[in-house]
Design an enzyme around this catalytic site. Sequence first.
Site, PDB file in Angstrom:
ATOM      1  N   TYR A   1      -2.848  -1.434  10.032  1.00  0.00           N
ATOM      2  CA  TYR A   1      -2.786  -1.639   8.582  1.00  0.00           C
ATOM      3  C   TYR A   1      -1.427  -1.190   8.038  1.00  0.00           C
ATOM      4  O   TYR A   1      -0.761  -1.920   7.296  1.00  0.00           O
ATOM      5  CB  TYR A   1      -3.928  -0.847   7.942  1.00  0.00           C
ATOM      6  CG  TYR A   1      -4.072  -0.992   6.454  1.00  0.00           C
ATOM      7  CD1 TYR A   1      -4.738  -2.086   5.909  1.00  0.00           C
ATOM      8  CD2 TYR A   1      -3.579  -0.022   5.580  1.00  0.00           C
ATOM      9  CE1 TYR A   1      -4.895  -2.209   4.536  1.00  0.00           C
ATOM     10  CE2 TYR A   1      -3.728  -0.137   4.217  1.00  0.00           C
ATOM     11  CZ  TYR A   1      -4.392  -1.232   3.690  1.00  0.00           C
ATOM     12  OH  TYR A   1      -4.553  -1.352   2.330  1.00  0.00           O
TER      13      TYR A   1
ATOM     14  N   SER B   1       0.857  -1.190   0.000  1.00  0.00           N
ATOM     15  CA  SER B   1       0.000   0.000   0.000  1.00  0.00           C
ATOM     16  C   SER B   1       0.892   1.238   0.000  1.00  0.00           C
ATOM     17  O   SER B   1       2.067   1.176   0.378  1.00  0.00           O
ATOM     18  CB  SER B   1      -0.871  -0.004   1.267  1.00  0.00           C
ATOM     19  OG  SER B   1      -1.505   1.236   1.458  1.00  0.00           O
TER      20      SER B   1
HETATM   21  P1  NAD Z   1     -11.785  -5.256  -1.116  1.00  0.00           P
HETATM   22  O1  NAD Z   1     -12.194  -5.187   0.308  1.00  0.00           O
HETATM   23  O2  NAD Z   1     -12.775  -4.980  -2.160  1.00  0.00           O
HETATM   24  O3  NAD Z   1     -11.148  -6.683  -1.458  1.00  0.00           O
HETATM   25  C1  NAD Z   1     -10.431  -7.446  -0.530  1.00  0.00           C
HETATM   26  C2  NAD Z   1     -10.659  -8.918  -0.834  1.00  0.00           C
HETATM   27  O4  NAD Z   1      -9.888  -9.683   0.092  1.00  0.00           O
HETATM   28  C3  NAD Z   1     -12.130  -9.320  -0.643  1.00  0.00           C
HETATM   29  O5  NAD Z   1     -12.560 -10.115  -1.728  1.00  0.00           O
HETATM   30  C4  NAD Z   1     -12.102 -10.110   0.662  1.00  0.00           C
HETATM   31  O6  NAD Z   1     -13.113 -11.093   0.754  1.00  0.00           O
HETATM   32  C5  NAD Z   1     -10.718 -10.723   0.590  1.00  0.00           C
HETATM   33  N1  NAD Z   1     -10.254 -11.162   1.906  1.00  0.00           N
HETATM   34  C6  NAD Z   1     -10.336 -10.513   3.094  1.00  0.00           C
HETATM   35  N2  NAD Z   1      -9.849 -11.293   4.077  1.00  0.00           N
HETATM   36  C7  NAD Z   1      -9.454 -12.447   3.497  1.00  0.00           C
HETATM   37  C8  NAD Z   1      -8.845 -13.640   3.988  1.00  0.00           C
HETATM   38  N3  NAD Z   1      -8.566 -13.803   5.282  1.00  0.00           N
HETATM   39  N4  NAD Z   1      -8.545 -14.605   3.100  1.00  0.00           N
HETATM   40  C9  NAD Z   1      -8.830 -14.464   1.781  1.00  0.00           C
HETATM   41  N5  NAD Z   1      -9.415 -13.373   1.258  1.00  0.00           N
HETATM   42  C10 NAD Z   1      -9.702 -12.378   2.120  1.00  0.00           C
HETATM   43  O7  NAD Z   1     -10.556  -4.235  -1.215  1.00  0.00           O
HETATM   44  P2  NAD Z   1      -9.437  -4.013  -2.349  1.00  0.00           P
HETATM   45  O8  NAD Z   1      -9.168  -2.585  -2.438  1.00  0.00           O
HETATM   46  O9  NAD Z   1      -9.734  -4.771  -3.578  1.00  0.00           O
HETATM   47  O10 NAD Z   1      -8.171  -4.675  -1.606  1.00  0.00           O
HETATM   48  C11 NAD Z   1      -7.229  -5.465  -2.287  1.00  0.00           C
HETATM   49  C12 NAD Z   1      -5.848  -5.242  -1.686  1.00  0.00           C
HETATM   50  O11 NAD Z   1      -5.433  -3.900  -1.983  1.00  0.00           O
HETATM   51  C13 NAD Z   1      -5.790  -5.359  -0.170  1.00  0.00           C
HETATM   52  O12 NAD Z   1      -4.583  -6.010   0.200  1.00  0.00           O
HETATM   53  C14 NAD Z   1      -5.753  -3.926   0.300  1.00  0.00           C
HETATM   54  O13 NAD Z   1      -5.152  -3.796   1.565  1.00  0.00           O
HETATM   55  C15 NAD Z   1      -4.950  -3.292  -0.802  1.00  0.00           C
HETATM   56  N6  NAD Z   1      -5.084  -1.845  -0.923  1.00  0.00           N
HETATM   57  C16 NAD Z   1      -6.293  -1.270  -1.179  1.00  0.00           C
HETATM   58  C17 NAD Z   1      -6.375   0.109  -1.292  1.00  0.00           C
HETATM   59  C18 NAD Z   1      -7.687   0.808  -1.585  1.00  0.00           C
HETATM   60  O14 NAD Z   1      -7.739   2.046  -1.482  1.00  0.00           O
HETATM   61  N7  NAD Z   1      -8.739   0.116  -1.964  1.00  0.00           N
HETATM   62  C19 NAD Z   1      -5.228   0.894  -1.168  1.00  0.00           C
HETATM   63  C20 NAD Z   1      -4.013   0.271  -0.917  1.00  0.00           C
HETATM   64  C21 NAD Z   1      -3.948  -1.104  -0.811  1.00  0.00           C
END
Ligand code: NAD
Length: 256
Positions: free
Chosen positions: A148, A135
């Site tokens: 986080y 991130s």
């Molecule tokens: P999201 O919440 O839509 O997707 C996250 C996915 O991870 C979901 O499908 C959820 O069911 C799955 N998940 C959660 N816990 C789990 C577990 N224990 N085992 C397996 N799957 C699990 O959010 P996103 O934005 O698509 O997140 C994807 C990645 O990107 C994450 O690692 C998040 O930290 C990172 N991220 C997101 C952002 C943002 O602004 N959206 C920014 C930086 C990093």
Amino acid sequence: MGKLDGRVVIITGAARGQGEQEARLFAAEGARVVVADVLDDQGEALAKEIGARYVHLDVGREDDWRAAVTAAQDAYGRIDGLVNNAGILRFNSLLDTPLDEFMRVVQVNQVGCFLGIRAVAPGMADGGTIVNTASYTGLTGMAAVGAYAASKHAVVGLTRVAALELAGRGIRVNAVCPGAIDTAMSNPARLDPSADTEEAARGLDRLYRKLVPLGRVGRPDEVARLALFLSCDDSSYITGQPFVIDGGWLAGVSVI
Ligand code: NAD
């Protein structure tokens, strides 16, 4: 020809958000994709739509990883790529964060990545790729997301160590570091069927117009294209690096 023709890639947290876009793009580029998540209905439906396999995988559980690797090997006979994408976010000041909340975030974001590398790399084909999802907060601080940010800094560290240890087999390990991306994580309205998600997205754009030089929130398909770059031969001489995709947010502050 697709950029991932013939390659078998496991993507965690692939039922929605960035992982879903990665699964769609990787399949369109010729990969045989294993969609892994804890959201079984959504994951199954996506896998069916794009011709992938679905496996139930809680990334914090060793047994689940063993079963997922076996399922991928049984279905496709090899594994060439892993995208450690699953993650969770909790908002709290550090002083108000209960230990079990801190540990839950670490268990999914950090331990999940570690277990994924440890479970998949031994049987991965030489020349394979691992993309870990860190991130913007893996490289700088942000108030109210201490657990986080700590877990995402750890993911950057894991990425560098794994790159060093796996380079001898030609396995490349990199990290993506997204800023604010319009998924359910940053925009919970996406989980509310009655919400106006487009208005919520415009609200996010208004917020990030002030913070982000490019003046808008990012889209999950933009992160998917970076994950694709790091999972195919276009990045053949790149390993051990965090790649920031944040519209310029981390570049600095503007005073005029
Ligand atoms: P999201 O919440 O839509 O997707 C996250 C996915 O991870 C979901 O499908 C959820 O069911 C799955 N998940 C959660 N816990 C789990 C577990 N224990 N085992 C397996 N799957 C699990 O959010 P996103 O934005 O698509 O997140 C994807 C990645 O990107 C994450 O690692 C998040 O930290 C990172 N991220 C997101 C952002 C943002 O602004 N959206 C920014 C930086 C990093």
